[in-house]
Design an enzyme around this catalytic site. Structure first.
Site, PDB file in Angstrom:
ATOM      1  N   LYS A  11       0.831  -1.214   0.000  1.00 57.30           N
ATOM      2  CA  LYS A  11       0.000   0.000   0.000  1.00 57.30           C
ATOM      3  C   LYS A  11       0.863   1.260   0.000  1.00 57.30           C
ATOM      4  CE  LYS A  11      -1.801   1.763   4.034  1.00 57.30           C
ATOM      5  NZ  LYS A  11      -1.641   3.189   4.269  1.00 57.30           N
ATOM      6  N   ASN A  12       1.813   1.309   0.952  1.00 58.33           N
ATOM      7  CA  ASN A  12       2.562   2.556   1.102  1.00 58.33           C
ATOM      8  C   ASN A  12       3.500   2.825  -0.069  1.00 58.33           C
ATOM      9  OD1 ASN A  12       1.187   2.993   3.418  1.00 58.33           O
ATOM     10  ND2 ASN A  12       2.872   2.509   4.824  1.00 58.33           N
ATOM     11  N   CYS A 105      -5.535   8.408   8.889  1.00 63.00           N
ATOM     12  CA  CYS A 105      -5.869   7.776  10.162  1.00 63.00           C
ATOM     13  C   CYS A 105      -5.658   8.721  11.342  1.00 63.00           C
ATOM     14  CB  CYS A 105      -4.979   6.550  10.364  1.00 63.00           C
ATOM     15  SG  CYS A 105      -5.657   5.054   9.675  1.00 63.00           S
ATOM     16  N   ARG A 110       0.516  14.199  13.679  1.00 61.40           N
ATOM     17  CA  ARG A 110       1.091  14.007  12.342  1.00 61.40           C
ATOM     18  C   ARG A 110       1.247  15.315  11.556  1.00 61.40           C
ATOM     19  NH1 ARG A 110      -1.458   8.666   9.718  1.00 61.40           N
ATOM     20  NH2 ARG A 110       0.618   8.327   8.929  1.00 61.40           N
ATOM     21  N   ASP A 298       3.143  -0.028  12.292  1.00 65.42           N
ATOM     22  CA  ASP A 298       1.948  -0.577  11.641  1.00 65.42           C
ATOM     23  C   ASP A 298       1.645  -2.012  12.079  1.00 65.42           C
ATOM     24  OD1 ASP A 298       1.543   1.781  10.343  1.00 65.42           O
ATOM     25  OD2 ASP A 298       2.332   1.136   8.414  1.00 65.42           O
ATOM     26  N   ARG A 390      -9.260   0.562   3.621  1.00 67.69           N
ATOM     27  CA  ARG A 390      -8.275   1.560   3.177  1.00 67.69           C
ATOM     28  C   ARG A 390      -6.952   0.873   2.857  1.00 67.69           C
ATOM     29  NH1 ARG A 390      -6.898   6.073   7.011  1.00 67.69           N
ATOM     30  NH2 ARG A 390      -5.489   6.274   5.273  1.00 67.69           N
TER      31      ARG A 390
HETATM   32  C1  UD1 Z   1       4.183   6.470   6.937  1.00 63.16           C
HETATM   33  C2  UD1 Z   1       3.228   5.358   6.557  1.00 63.16           C
HETATM   34  C3  UD1 Z   1       2.508   4.830   7.790  1.00 63.16           C
HETATM   35  C4  UD1 Z   1       3.508   4.417   8.859  1.00 63.16           C
HETATM   36  C5  UD1 Z   1       4.498   5.550   9.136  1.00 63.16           C
HETATM   37  C6  UD1 Z   1       5.620   5.134  10.075  1.00 63.16           C
HETATM   38  C7  UD1 Z   1       2.591   5.938   4.293  1.00 63.16           C
HETATM   39  C8  UD1 Z   1       1.513   6.373   3.375  1.00 63.16           C
HETATM   40  N1  UD1 Z   1       2.267   5.880   5.614  1.00 63.16           N
HETATM   41  O1  UD1 Z   1       3.394   7.534   7.461  1.00 63.16           O
HETATM   42  O2  UD1 Z   1       1.743   3.687   7.392  1.00 63.16           O
HETATM   43  O3  UD1 Z   1       2.809   4.123  10.052  1.00 63.16           O
HETATM   44  O4  UD1 Z   1       5.107   5.987   7.911  1.00 63.16           O
HETATM   45  O5  UD1 Z   1       6.274   4.020   9.585  1.00 63.16           O
HETATM   46  O6  UD1 Z   1       3.678   5.617   3.868  1.00 63.16           O
HETATM   47  N2  UD1 Z   1       6.412  13.930  11.753  1.00 63.16           N
HETATM   48  C9  UD1 Z   1       6.636  15.223  12.131  1.00 63.16           C
HETATM   49  N3  UD1 Z   1       6.715  16.171  11.150  1.00 63.16           N
HETATM   50  C10 UD1 Z   1       6.572  15.872   9.826  1.00 63.16           C
HETATM   51  C11 UD1 Z   1       6.356  14.534   9.468  1.00 63.16           C
HETATM   52  C12 UD1 Z   1       6.286  13.568  10.460  1.00 63.16           C
HETATM   53  O7  UD1 Z   1       6.752  15.526  13.315  1.00 63.16           O
HETATM   54  O8  UD1 Z   1       6.649  16.778   8.984  1.00 63.16           O
HETATM   55  C13 UD1 Z   1       6.311  12.873  12.818  1.00 63.16           C
HETATM   56  C14 UD1 Z   1       4.954  12.178  12.856  1.00 63.16           C
HETATM   57  O9  UD1 Z   1       3.997  12.924  13.573  1.00 63.16           O
HETATM   58  C15 UD1 Z   1       5.293  10.860  13.503  1.00 63.16           C
HETATM   59  C16 UD1 Z   1       6.726  10.595  13.009  1.00 63.16           C
HETATM   60  O10 UD1 Z   1       7.196  11.822  12.490  1.00 63.16           O
HETATM   61  O11 UD1 Z   1       5.293  10.984  14.906  1.00 63.16           O
HETATM   62  C17 UD1 Z   1       6.835   9.548  11.925  1.00 63.16           C
HETATM   63  O12 UD1 Z   1       5.895   9.838  10.914  1.00 63.16           O
HETATM   64  P1  UD1 Z   1       6.173   9.573   9.374  1.00 63.16           P
HETATM   65  O13 UD1 Z   1       7.323   8.658   9.203  1.00 63.16           O
HETATM   66  O14 UD1 Z   1       6.203  10.878   8.672  1.00 63.16           O
HETATM   67  O15 UD1 Z   1       4.844   8.810   8.957  1.00 63.16           O
HETATM   68  P2  UD1 Z   1       4.047   8.984   7.609  1.00 63.16           P
HETATM   69  O16 UD1 Z   1       4.989   9.204   6.496  1.00 63.16           O
HETATM   70  O17 UD1 Z   1       2.912   9.910   7.795  1.00 63.16           O
END
Ligand code: UD1
Length: 415
Positions: A11-12, A105, A110, A298, A390
């Site tokens: 998915k990702n 989610c 986030r 996840d 999803r």
């Molecule tokens: C992606 C995955 C999700 C998975 C997650 C962690 C996709 C579509 N989703 O989500 O399934 O659970 O990685 O493996 O690929 N953060 C900040 N600032 C930012 C961005 C992130 O503080 O600008 C924080 C987030 O709040 C979180 C942490 O970084 O606490 C990790 O998040 P991130 O790796 O960005 O997750 P996603 O990319 O949203």
């Protein structure tokens, strides 16, 4: 349960690779695309931008030769966090993008600050006003400029977004403290197949040498390690013997290691096929979620379901997201004994779970409840299946084929 299950594409990977197709002015063929609500939504977002898409089975053809608008639709983007990851590709192609702040989610705040700061470092002017992130590249060339970017957190989405943006930027971009998830590598390989110059994906330092344009490609995405992990837990929790393929066992190392650690035997039948053997009982263990190659966040909810039936007490610490333990109270409705304090869950193993009506609060929570329901005595009714759809490609059907007693009930006849 018994038998073989075919694992779908990740998915990702699918979601970001679809965004990555925006970088290319020719045809992109993407294979092994999973059938998911999120993938459909991403397709609708691309269509709204003027991109042509055609799907046949698990093959998706995307042509983004003309991107008609740089404004992504609010109603769709707010339903899918990953759609925000396309802002880098849109700015790189058009020099401008207007992207509503994302949804997805409800597992924590986030934020997207790392995405924004990275684009700013690459010369974009970025302003967030009225819930919309407006980005544009000043100057006549309209091209982003290579930059050295250090990510405070090894964010998967920020790494992917900025890597895509950098493929078409002028000069070299270095992303430090980059995420190392297999899906980041998959996206990098897709971009490389389109002619991008990317080195180091899968390590903490990714170097991208910008090129003026990218070309057509035909690319197959990797198997979904989280779907595979979910089926491994399904096998373990029901004491079943099942095989899974295709998988890349290396991507599943932290999951396989934990299962073996608690006493569930797993063997590699072949380089892309895993075989889980029936275990009479399994022991408790402690888990801390971490960025890859650590234990994936996840898989935390599915493992909580499993450990609720383990012999002994387990401690689960969710360190990636701040609000991702809401399934604990629903598992307790099924007879689990879980206490949550902050980001830590104390799971006292119980001998049996018993069926009850429960509510899925997010995607992986939905999977955890399905797993617990499979093991519980009596009938479990799970509401909120839209979360499950999803991210899982026909999970109920695949489980049925393995012999699970699971059935999707239309809303109007649900009791
Ligand atoms: C992606 C995955 C999700 C998975 C997650 C962690 C996709 C579509 N989703 O989500 O399934 O659970 O990685 O493996 O690929 N953060 C900040 N600032 C930012 C961005 C992130 O503080 O600008 C924080 C987030 O709040 C979180 C942490 O970084 O606490 C990790 O998040 P991130 O790796 O960005 O997750 P996603 O990319 O949203």
């Amino acid at each position: 349960m018994r038998g073989h299950v075919k694992i779908s594409g990740a998915k990702n990977s699918a979601l970001v690779i679809m965004a990555g197709a925006l970088l290319c002015s020719g045809d992109c063929r993407i294979r092994n695309v999973p059938s998911l609500a999120d993938v459909k939504l991403m397709g609708q977002i691309l269509s709204a931008l003027g991109v042509h898409l055609q799907q046949q089975g698990d093959i998706l053809d995307i042509n983004a030769s003309e991107i008609k608008t740089s404004i992504a639709p609010y109603e769709l983007v707010t339903q899918l966090r990953a759609s925000f990851f396309a802002i880098g590709a849109i700015v790189a192609r058009l020099g401008v993008a207007q992207m509503p702040l994302p949804g997805g989610c409800a597992i924590g705040a986030r934020p997207v600050d790392l995405h924004v700061r990275g684009l700013q470092a690459m010369g974009a002017e970025v302003q967030i006003e009225h819930g919309i992130c407006n980005a544009y590249v000043p100057g006549r060339s309209g091209r982003l400029k290579g930059a050295r970017i250090y990510l405070d957190i090894a964010s998967v989405g920020a790494t992917e977004n900025l890597m895509m943006a950098a493929t078409l930027a002028e000069g070299e971009t270095i992303i430090e403290n980059a995420a190392r998830e297999p899906e980041v590598v998959d996206l990098a390989n897709f971009c490389i197949a389109m002619g991008a110059k990317i080195k180091g994906a899968g390590t903490s330092t990714i170097t991208i040498d910008g090129v003026p344009q990218l070309h057509s490609t035909d690319y197959s995405i990797i198997p979904d390690r989280i779907e595979a992990g979910t089926f491994l837990v399904a096998g373990a929790i029901t004491h079943s013997e099942i095989t899974l393929s295709p998988v890349i066992p290396e991507h599943l190392l932290p999951i396989i290691a934990k299962l073996r650690d608690i006493g569930v035997p797993i063997i590699e039948d072949s380089p892309d096929c895993l075989h889980i053997l029936s275990a009479e009982a399994f022991r408790a263990t402690d888990i801390e979620t971490l960025p890859y190659p650590g234990f994936p966040t996840d898989m935390q909810a599915p493992f909580m379901a499993l450990l609720s039936l383990a012999e002994g007490d387990s401690l689960i610490n969710e360190s990636v997201f701040e609000n991702r333990l809401r399934h604990a109270s629903e598992l307790n409705r099924l007879g689990a004994d879980i206490r949550v304090k902050g980001n830590t869950a104390f799971v006292r193993g119980v001998p049996i779970l018993s069926g009850a009506p429960v509510l899925a609060t997010d995607l992986r929570a939905a999977a955890a409840l399905v797993l617990a329901g499979l093991a519980a005595e009596g009938q479990t009714t799970i509401q909120g299946l839209r979360h499950l759809d999803r991210g899982y490609d026909r999970l109920d059907i695949k489980l049925q084929q393995l012999g699970a007693k699971i059935q999707r009930v239309p809303v109007d006849i649900r009791v």
